[in-house]
Design an enzyme around this catalytic site. Structure first.
Site, PDB file in Angstrom:
ATOM      1  N   CYS A  85       1.226  -1.367   0.068  1.00  0.00           N
ATOM      2  CA  CYS A  85      -0.259  -0.063   0.111  1.00  0.00           C
ATOM      3  C   CYS A  85       0.914   1.524  -0.271  1.00  0.00           C
ATOM      4  CB  CYS A  85      -0.807  -0.570   1.455  1.00  0.00           C
ATOM      5  SG  CYS A  85      -2.031   1.421   1.400  1.00  0.00           S
ATOM      6  N   CYS A  89       0.430   5.021   6.950  1.00  0.00           N
ATOM      7  CA  CYS A  89       0.094   4.291   8.166  1.00  0.00           C
ATOM      8  C   CYS A  89       0.869   3.566   8.964  1.00  0.00           C
ATOM      9  CB  CYS A  89      -2.245   3.616   7.660  1.00  0.00           C
ATOM     10  SG  CYS A  89      -2.403   4.133   6.765  1.00  0.00           S
ATOM     11  N   CYS A  92       0.244   0.254  10.420  1.00  0.00           N
ATOM     12  CA  CYS A  92      -0.140  -0.364   9.538  1.00  0.00           C
ATOM     13  C   CYS A  92       1.118  -1.955   8.745  1.00  0.00           C
ATOM     14  CB  CYS A  92      -0.634  -0.167   8.266  1.00  0.00           C
ATOM     15  SG  CYS A  92      -1.653  -1.155   6.979  1.00  0.00           S
ATOM     16  N   CYS A 129     -16.666  -8.791   5.704  1.00  0.00           N
ATOM     17  CA  CYS A 129     -15.967  -8.047   5.359  1.00  0.00           C
ATOM     18  C   CYS A 129     -14.904  -8.021   4.674  1.00  0.00           C
ATOM     19  CB  CYS A 129     -15.537  -7.098   6.448  1.00  0.00           C
ATOM     20  SG  CYS A 129     -14.609  -5.255   6.164  1.00  0.00           S
ATOM     21  N   CYS A 160     -19.623  -5.804   3.387  1.00  0.00           N
ATOM     22  CA  CYS A 160     -18.617  -4.855   4.185  1.00  0.00           C
ATOM     23  C   CYS A 160     -17.648  -4.270   3.350  1.00  0.00           C
ATOM     24  CB  CYS A 160     -18.590  -4.663   4.970  1.00  0.00           C
ATOM     25  SG  CYS A 160     -17.521  -3.462   5.993  1.00  0.00           S
ATOM     26  N   CYS A 220     -19.171   2.197   8.659  1.00  0.00           N
ATOM     27  CA  CYS A 220     -18.594   1.417   9.657  1.00  0.00           C
ATOM     28  C   CYS A 220     -16.888   2.503  10.140  1.00  0.00           C
ATOM     29  CB  CYS A 220     -18.049  -0.599   9.603  1.00  0.00           C
ATOM     30  SG  CYS A 220     -17.327  -0.623  10.268  1.00  0.00           S
ATOM     31  N   ARG A 292     -17.832  -2.647  17.832  1.00  0.00           N
ATOM     32  CA  ARG A 292     -17.273  -3.865  17.844  1.00  0.00           C
ATOM     33  C   ARG A 292     -15.906  -4.114  18.076  1.00  0.00           C
ATOM     34  NH1 ARG A 292     -16.346  -4.405  11.571  1.00  0.00           N
ATOM     35  NH2 ARG A 292     -18.789  -4.975  12.624  1.00  0.00           N
TER      36      ARG A 292
HETATM   37  N1  SAM Z   1      -6.433   0.367   3.228  1.00  0.00           N
HETATM   38  C1  SAM Z   1      -8.423   0.482   3.399  1.00  0.00           C
HETATM   39  C2  SAM Z   1      -7.999   2.352   4.867  1.00  0.00           C
HETATM   40  O1  SAM Z   1      -7.065   2.061   5.316  1.00  0.00           O
HETATM   41  O2  SAM Z   1      -8.277   3.519   4.745  1.00  0.00           O
HETATM   42  C3  SAM Z   1      -8.354  -0.594   4.277  1.00  0.00           C
HETATM   43  C4  SAM Z   1      -7.838  -1.794   5.196  1.00  0.00           C
HETATM   44  S1  SAM Z   1      -7.516  -0.950   6.883  1.00  0.00           S
HETATM   45  C5  SAM Z   1      -6.222  -2.117   7.237  1.00  0.00           C
HETATM   46  C6  SAM Z   1      -8.587  -0.951   7.701  1.00  0.00           C
HETATM   47  C7  SAM Z   1      -7.956  -0.483   9.481  1.00  0.00           C
HETATM   48  O3  SAM Z   1      -7.466  -1.463  10.100  1.00  0.00           O
HETATM   49  C8  SAM Z   1      -7.213   1.027   9.716  1.00  0.00           C
HETATM   50  O4  SAM Z   1      -8.328   2.025   9.381  1.00  0.00           O
HETATM   51  C9  SAM Z   1      -7.490   0.639  10.964  1.00  0.00           C
HETATM   52  O5  SAM Z   1      -8.251   1.208  12.035  1.00  0.00           O
HETATM   53  C10 SAM Z   1      -6.994  -0.985  11.438  1.00  0.00           C
HETATM   54  N2  SAM Z   1      -6.075  -1.379  11.240  1.00  0.00           N
HETATM   55  C11 SAM Z   1      -5.110  -2.270  10.647  1.00  0.00           C
HETATM   56  N3  SAM Z   1      -3.665  -1.959  10.749  1.00  0.00           N
HETATM   57  C12 SAM Z   1      -3.954  -1.946  12.697  1.00  0.00           C
HETATM   58  C13 SAM Z   1      -2.961  -2.746  13.776  1.00  0.00           C
HETATM   59  N4  SAM Z   1      -1.768  -3.333  13.324  1.00  0.00           N
HETATM   60  N5  SAM Z   1      -3.913  -2.473  14.707  1.00  0.00           N
HETATM   61  C14 SAM Z   1      -4.905  -2.490  14.580  1.00  0.00           C
HETATM   62  N6  SAM Z   1      -5.586  -1.773  13.292  1.00  0.00           N
HETATM   63  C15 SAM Z   1      -4.938  -2.196  12.672  1.00  0.00           C
HETATM   64  C1  DTB Z   2     -11.120  -2.541  11.234  1.00  0.00           C
HETATM   65  O1  DTB Z   2     -11.141  -1.524  12.043  1.00  0.00           O
HETATM   66  N1  DTB Z   2     -10.043  -3.231  11.335  1.00  0.00           N
HETATM   67  C2  DTB Z   2      -9.860  -4.367  11.158  1.00  0.00           C
HETATM   68  C3  DTB Z   2     -10.759  -3.826  10.046  1.00  0.00           C
HETATM   69  N2  DTB Z   2     -11.524  -2.647   9.756  1.00  0.00           N
HETATM   70  C4  DTB Z   2     -10.962  -3.961   8.181  1.00  0.00           C
HETATM   71  C5  DTB Z   2      -8.966  -4.180  10.350  1.00  0.00           C
HETATM   72  C6  DTB Z   2      -7.587  -5.152  11.957  1.00  0.00           C
HETATM   73  C7  DTB Z   2      -6.546  -5.309  10.792  1.00  0.00           C
HETATM   74  C8  DTB Z   2      -5.381  -4.909  11.920  1.00  0.00           C
HETATM   75  C9  DTB Z   2      -3.896  -5.735  11.211  1.00  0.00           C
HETATM   76  C10 DTB Z   2      -3.812  -6.615   9.948  1.00  0.00           C
HETATM   77  O2  DTB Z   2      -4.173  -7.858  10.404  1.00  0.00           O
HETATM   78  O3  DTB Z   2      -3.919  -6.244   9.356  1.00  0.00           O
HETATM   79 FE1  SF4 Z   3      -2.678   1.132   2.575  1.00  0.00          FE
HETATM   80 FE2  SF4 Z   3      -2.595   0.399   5.487  1.00  0.00          FE
HETATM   81 FE3  SF4 Z   3      -3.249   2.485   5.253  1.00  0.00          FE
HETATM   82 FE4  SF4 Z   3      -5.278   0.851   4.677  1.00  0.00          FE
HETATM   83  S1  SF4 Z   3      -4.577   0.884   6.726  1.00  0.00           S
HETATM   84  S2  SF4 Z   3      -4.084   2.720   3.335  1.00  0.00           S
HETATM   85  S3  SF4 Z   3      -3.560  -0.729   3.953  1.00  0.00           S
HETATM   86  S4  SF4 Z   3      -1.659   1.561   4.882  1.00  0.00           S
END
Ligand code: SAM
Ligand code: DTB
Ligand code: SF4
Length: 352
Positions: A85, A89, A92, A129, A160, A220, A292
């Site tokens: 990506c 973030c 992430c 989702c 979702c 959501c 959730r």
């Molecule tokens: N890429 C898309 C976006 O960010 O809008 C969708 C997927 S993203 C992984 C969805 C959400 O997962 C993020 O906004 C964040 O709140 C949550 N998330 C991602 N990595 C995480 C982590 N290490 N621990 C907890 N929540 C996480």
């Molecule tokens: C949300 O609030 N949490 C989920 C879902 N929406 C997409 C993602 C959690 C991701 C946790 C780290 C991972 O497995 O990437």
């Molecule tokens: Fe990309 Fe992860 Fe950020 Fe979603 S949360 S936009 S997958 S870097």
């Protein structure tokens, strides 16, 4: 913890605490009727600072007005396009900016997704989702995801998707394919946001939520705690969510999963009681939302999870994997829900 003394100072008296000043309605007296009055951050912070028993009592009172407190929604996640990506973030594992070892994959096929949907359905999930590691989908991505949404709907589950920023015309196309919810988290408070993400701003997130709302797809949206934010900043996140008109139908509260290679890998653990408080405050301020208990359950004790349900959480991610990190396995979750006498949405009158 980085919490101002004024927020922490709390009289330990067994009587009703001072009601939030900035709130037009009387939340302290149990008035949970719908109101357009915005939640001031200070009022949300006052909820956070309540004695724990008082906070839980209020959250439970609100919860019971809108839901059966023994019922929990089971939502299964699937990463349909993983890694690589362009966003940065800080939490992430899928960001190309961080050396996490997560390989970028191509989009999954409808056949492979159907198999996962059937597995989730057999295990008792009612919501499915799909996540994609995009900054924002392109036209051809939307066509491909619309096909996946139809697969989920064919199998009778709620659909979702979480695909990054979304233009209104893309939201419309997904709505037409049958999408029920779009997940897009505000993640944290506006004043902490820049410490975590620099490649998109807070207003971009609010715009996406508005596009989703405008086409009639349910929202959501939640966030992550334990990223080093202060309690006041957690209150800032909840106030932002609660002040959306209407508040999101689903509110995922994630406890940071610390993935090696991400900038937040070495964050100290958030006190589990503070996590439970966040759930309770989300429940009180967003009475009709599915709150959730999301990422982070694998590091959480059964007792902490039980407190989260008692504080008003009524949904979990269910299935052995989140997007790329682990989640408690299905058998462990079934056992926990059975121990707690909780039943899954869609399964009337018995446990999972
Ligand atoms: N890429 C898309 C976006 O960010 O809008 C969708 C997927 S993203 C992984 C969805 C959400 O997962 C993020 O906004 C964040 O709140 C949550 N998330 C991602 N990595 C995480 C982590 N290490 N621990 C907890 N929540 C996480
Ligand atoms: C949300 O609030 N949490 C989920 C879902 N929406 C997409 C993602 C959690 C991701 C946790 C780290 C991972 O497995 O990437
Ligand atoms: Fe990309 Fe992860 Fe950020 Fe979603 S949360 S936009 S997958 S870097």
């Amino acid at each position: 913890m980085n919490v101002p003394d004024t927020v922490l100072a709390q009289p330990l008296r067994f009587q009703r605490p001072v009601q939030p000043m900035a709130r037009a309605r009387d939340a302290s007296a149990g008035d949970t009727s719908a109101s357009d009055a915005p939640w001031a951050v200070a009022a949300v912070a006052e909820l956070f600072a309540l004695p724990f028993a008082e906070l839980l009592h209020r959250a439970q009172t609100v919860h019971r007005q809108h839901f059966d407190p023994t019922e929990v929604e089971l939502a299964t996640l699937l990463s349909v396009k993983t890694g690589g990506c362009p966003e940065d973030c800080g939490y992430c594992p899928q960001s190309a900016h961080h050396p996490t070892g997560v390989a970028a994959t191509k989009m999954m096929t409808p056949e492979a997704v159907r198999e996962a949907v059937l597995g989730a359905k057999a295990a008792g999930a009612t919501r499915f989702c799909m996540g994609a590691a995009w900054r924002a989908p392109k036209d051809r991505d939307i066509e491909a995801v619309a096909e996946l949404v139809r697969v989920v709907k064919d199998e009778g589950l709620e659909a979702c998707a979480t695909l990054g920023m979304l233009e209104q015309r893309h939201a419309q196309a997904l709505q037409q394919a049958g999408l029920d919810y779009y997940n897009h988290n505000l993640d944290t408070s506006p004043d902490f946001y820049g410490d975590v993400i620099t490649t998109r701003d807070y207003q971009d997130r609010l715009d996406t939520l508005q596009h989703v709302r405008q086409v009639g797809v349910k929202v959501c949206s939640g966030g992550i705690v334990g990223m080093g934010e202060s309690r006041l900043q957690r209150a800032g996140l909840i106030a932002q969510l609660a002040n959306l008109q209407p508040h999101p139908e689903s509110v995922p509260i994630n406890d940071l999963v610390k993935v090696p290679g991400t900038p937040l890998a070495n964050q100290p653990d958030l006190d589990p009681i503070e996590f439970v408080r966040t759930i309770a405050v989300a429940r009180i301020t967003m009475p009709t939302a599915r709150v959730r208990l999301s990422a982070g359950r694998r590091q959480m004790s059964d007792e902490t999870q039980a407190l989260c349900f008692a504080a008003g959480a009524n949904s979990i991610f269910y299935g052995d994997k989140l997007l790329v990190t682990g989640n408690p396995d299905v058998d462990a979750d079934r056992e926990l829900l059975t121990r707690l006498g909780m039943k899954a949405v869609g399964l009337q009158g018995h446990a999972v």
